[in-house]
Design a protein around this motif. Sequence first.
Motif, mmCIF file in Angstrom:
data_model
loop_
_atom_site.group_PDB
_atom_site.id
_atom_site.type_symbol
_atom_site.label_atom_id
_atom_site.label_comp_id
_atom_site.label_asym_id
_atom_site.label_seq_id
_atom_site.Cartn_x
_atom_site.Cartn_y
_atom_site.Cartn_z
ATOM 1 N N ILE A 380 0.837 -1.208 0.000
ATOM 2 C CA ILE A 380 0.000 0.000 0.000
ATOM 3 C C ILE A 380 0.867 1.251 0.000
ATOM 4 C CG2 ILE A 380 -1.657 1.337 1.357
ATOM 5 C CD1 ILE A 380 -2.784 -1.374 2.342
ATOM 6 N N THR A 383 2.393 1.990 -3.365
ATOM 7 C CA THR A 383 1.488 2.209 -4.507
ATOM 8 C C THR A 383 0.538 3.370 -4.219
ATOM 9 O OG1 THR A 383 0.038 0.448 -3.649
ATOM 10 C CG2 THR A 383 1.684 -0.179 -5.318
ATOM 11 N N GLU A 384 -0.627 3.049 -3.714
ATOM 12 C CA GLU A 384 -1.647 4.072 -3.492
ATOM 13 C C GLU A 384 -1.348 4.973 -2.302
ATOM 14 O OE1 GLU A 384 -4.260 4.673 -5.448
ATOM 15 O OE2 GLU A 384 -3.509 3.131 -6.814
ATOM 16 N N LEU A 387 -5.567 4.574 1.762
ATOM 17 C CA LEU A 387 -6.711 3.705 1.516
ATOM 18 C C LEU A 387 -7.985 4.547 1.426
ATOM 19 C CD1 LEU A 387 -5.804 0.785 3.929
ATOM 20 C CD2 LEU A 387 -5.603 0.798 1.441
ATOM 21 N N THR A 388 -9.074 3.886 1.069
ATOM 22 C CA THR A 388 -10.343 4.605 0.868
ATOM 23 C C THR A 388 -10.776 5.316 2.137
ATOM 24 O OG1 THR A 388 -11.003 2.954 -0.766
ATOM 25 C CG2 THR A 388 -12.736 4.352 0.149
ATOM 26 N N THR A 391 -8.815 8.628 2.678
ATOM 27 C CA THR A 391 -9.278 9.775 1.886
ATOM 28 C C THR A 391 -10.656 10.239 2.333
ATOM 29 O OG1 THR A 391 -10.109 8.233 0.196
ATOM 30 C CG2 THR A 391 -7.893 9.131 -0.116
ATOM 31 N N ILE A 398 -6.657 11.847 -3.713
ATOM 32 C CA ILE A 398 -5.194 11.802 -3.759
ATOM 33 C C ILE A 398 -4.658 12.927 -4.640
ATOM 34 C CG2 ILE A 398 -3.237 10.416 -4.576
ATOM 35 C CD1 ILE A 398 -4.691 7.945 -3.608
ATOM 36 N N SER A 413 4.206 8.003 2.455
ATOM 37 C CA SER A 413 4.716 6.701 2.006
ATOM 38 C C SER A 413 5.928 6.286 2.835
ATOM 39 C CB SER A 413 5.084 6.779 0.529
ATOM 40 O OG SER A 413 5.751 5.611 0.110
#
Length: 657
Positions: A380, A383-384, A387-388, A391, A398, A413
């Motif tokens: 995670i 990459t993103e 998480l949902t 946000t 993002i 990150s």
Amino acid sequence: MPDWSYQTIFRPLLSRLPSRVSRSFTLGAMGMISRLPGGSFVIRTLGHMELSPILKRQAAGLTLLSPIGVSGGVDPSGAAHKALAQFGPGFMELGPVTVDAIRSDDPIRNDLRGEMIYYPDYFENDGLTAIAGRISRKGHGLPQFARLAPMPDASPVEALDQIRRMIETLGEAGAAGFYLDIASGNQPWEHVLQIGKGLAGLSMPAGLPLYVYVPLSLPDDRLSEWLDCTIDIEWQGAVIGEAWLDHIIPADSQIARAGVRNGSPPRLAAVGKTGLEASLGKTVLLRERMGDGFIIKAGGGVHEPLDALRLLEAGADLIMLHSGLVHSGPGLPKRINEAVIYETVRKEPPPEPISFWRNWGWMCLLGIGMIIGGLLAWWIGATEVLLTYDTRFLGMAISDIHHVNHHLLHFMSHDRITLAGTMISIGIIYYQLARHGLRYGQHWARTAIVSSCIVGFSSFFLYLGYGYFDPLHALAAAVLLPMFIFSLRGHTDRPNLKPVNLRNDRAWKLAMWGQLCFVALGFALAAGGIAIAGVGVTNVFVKADLAFLGTTPDQLNAVNPKLISLIAHDRAGFGGALLCDAIAILIIALWGIGQGERWLWWTLLIGGAPGFYAGLSVHFGIGYVDFMHLLPAFVAVFLYIAGLILLYPYMMRKPPI
């Protein structure tokens, strides 16, 4: 002052001081620590000196917690007896004791290479009154035996009267028994025999054992004559002394230049490694002559566990330590105790294996869960990043965060990947401790797991420091907590069934440096974890963070007050995880390092790699390369690599069986 600090730091420094100064400083410092609130606990914790019931011995009606005793010559002033009692002995000696104090300002010589200590006066002590007071306020629970000697040049009549006075006074003060040292003095042999015959008329306090003290330098024929002379005395046993008396005095010695003292030639007592063979010979002689019920305490020349095992095999019941504590270190009693335990249990049938589901298997599953969780968090973070529900909490997409500050997601990150690497490290360590330690009932492994887990689960509440509730973290804690609880069921401490270290060889000495590196690493990581968690729940950022971001907390708050809450949650969580990891590493370093423990060396190697790789790679990956910010990580990596290299010969080589 465990061996990993004594052999590496303190012994080299102390050896540069005059021996009397070095001894006074060392004993004074240990005594001061032991008298502080919690000081004895700190000494036991650093050295892990908890005693196994297997070590208990019965001797002349007394129960001794271990077969190891500390000679009175180690701490003649009694400054550190409370500290020495934490090192793993079962009894202490005070003495020699004479009715009047005997002082000497002549130097004590310490031969480091030959592992010998040369005392100018073997009978130097503070006198009867001072030692009686010391016995009555000992400050620890170990039995104390007093070694009694008449004053130098005392007549037989005076000597007997002095011994009688000392027995009465010290018996009232609380002495557990007496060693009568008659043959070490400078009386003519005829006077020694005359004193021996007069000892039969002594009146002993009820229940207190009486031991004959056998000088190491006493010829065997005179020892036999002495035993024949005192045959009417009910000796409970014998104590074989540790000193060679009338040793050749170096020509340049201050003692030699002092000339004749009290009408007698100067006497030099040599205590050290060369005394072992004589101690073995006298042990065999006494055992053959006196039989199995006669208690023999021996210890001349015991500088490593193998020496103690040789004496026990020769017929000794108990071991006395003196010069070995100086040259090998304060961990010698523990090492001997471990060797005695192993020699005891190796002859017994192995215990039944512990079921996977009884306790240790649950901790294996917890470790695997931490590894899986860490890998997921790493994916995670790489990459993103968010998480949902992250946000949704922010109320921002993002792309909006990128618009606010293009470094912000990189910074988040970096926090999440370092946390992920730490989680993987924790999982590997837990799995290994459970499979190789908890499974076999190792007390230290269970302590490492329990201490670390308590900190880890408690750190969950740090996530709430800024009002952000992370449902994924909560779910992970809810799943893993029952596994931790189940791992605590039905645990029984078991003795170590693996061969232990017996020699002070080069691999052992290198391992002391390696152990020092990992102890320092454990403390450093713990300090870092506390600092990071503290920053996470207070200021959130340090100066280097804000320099990398190119912004201020006020500017972030102005955009979205919830941004700092989310970042704080990550920082506090990482700090708690790092502290959790540090505690496990620290207890492993303090208590778990052992010769031939290959699995533990691999645990340190594989367990540390993910954490260090994650922390360094993500910093360089996002361009956050402030030197001062990364300096603690570089130091930690150095300690980690150096520790592994120094421990390799010791931990990857099996001890001789």
